[in-house]
Design an enzyme around this catalytic site. Structure first.
Site, PDB file in Angstrom:
ATOM      1  N   VAL A   7       0.940  -1.162  -0.172  1.00 53.65           N
ATOM      2  CA  VAL A   7      -0.068  -0.077   0.007  1.00 53.65           C
ATOM      3  C   VAL A   7       0.991   1.264  -0.044  1.00 53.65           C
ATOM      4  O   VAL A   7       2.132   1.270   0.510  1.00 53.65           O
ATOM      5  CB  VAL A   7      -1.009  -0.048   1.229  1.00 53.65           C
ATOM      6  CG1 VAL A   7      -1.905  -1.104   0.968  1.00 53.65           C
ATOM      7  CG2 VAL A   7      -0.299   0.043   2.452  1.00 53.65           C
ATOM      8  N   CYS A   8       0.427   2.220  -0.798  1.00 54.14           N
ATOM      9  CA  CYS A   8       1.098   3.579  -0.578  1.00 54.14           C
ATOM     10  C   CYS A   8      -0.128   4.558  -0.808  1.00 54.14           C
ATOM     11  O   CYS A   8      -1.435   4.296  -0.820  1.00 54.14           O
ATOM     12  CB  CYS A   8       1.908   3.853  -1.834  1.00 54.14           C
ATOM     13  SG  CYS A   8       1.511   3.732  -3.393  1.00 54.14           S
ATOM     14  N   ASN A   9       0.142   5.901  -0.962  1.00 56.14           N
ATOM     15  CA  ASN A   9      -1.046   6.848  -0.927  1.00 56.14           C
ATOM     16  C   ASN A   9      -1.948   6.678  -1.959  1.00 56.14           C
ATOM     17  O   ASN A   9      -3.223   6.788  -1.991  1.00 56.14           O
ATOM     18  CB  ASN A   9      -0.537   8.445  -1.050  1.00 56.14           C
ATOM     19  CG  ASN A   9       0.283   8.848   0.013  1.00 56.14           C
ATOM     20  OD1 ASN A   9      -0.062   8.351   1.288  1.00 56.14           O
ATOM     21  ND2 ASN A   9       1.144   9.640   0.141  1.00 56.14           N
TER      22      ASN A   9
END
Length: 101
Positions: A7-9
């Site tokens: 996950v990232c932004n």
């Protein structure tokens, strides 16, 4: 099968890393299923996850993720910033799998 979620932004940079990790897993015939998504999509996801990898830009959220998912996801960590920047999928995959040993 080991299930890894990155996950990232926005889920964009982790998508590139995911592809490199998948290639490394395929070359080694590892039973790994890897997906990438935006952190905002994780709460509504019904995907089983063994290992949750956070992009370095989310490192400040690590403890919150650990608390929120402590009963669902056994292994949660932040991807090494250097490996993330270099998109070193093989190393990130190795580090993730080492968490389970």
């Amino acid at each position: 099968m080991i299930y890894i979620t990155l996950v990232c932004n926005m889920g964009m940079s982790t998508s590139m890393l995911m592809n490199k990790m998948r290639k490394s897993a395929e070359e080694r015939s590892l039973g790994v299923d890897i997906v990438a998504m935006a952190d905002s999509n994780l709460p509504s996801s019904d995907r089983h996850t063994d290992i949750l990898l956070l992009g370095p830009q989310l490192s400040f959220m690590l403890e919150g993720f650990k608390e929120r998912y402590k009963d669902k996801i056994p292994y949660i960590t932040v991807v090494n910033q250097m490996d993330y920047g270099m998109m070193n999928g093989e190393k990130v995959l190795d580090d993730a799998l080492a968490m389970m040993n």
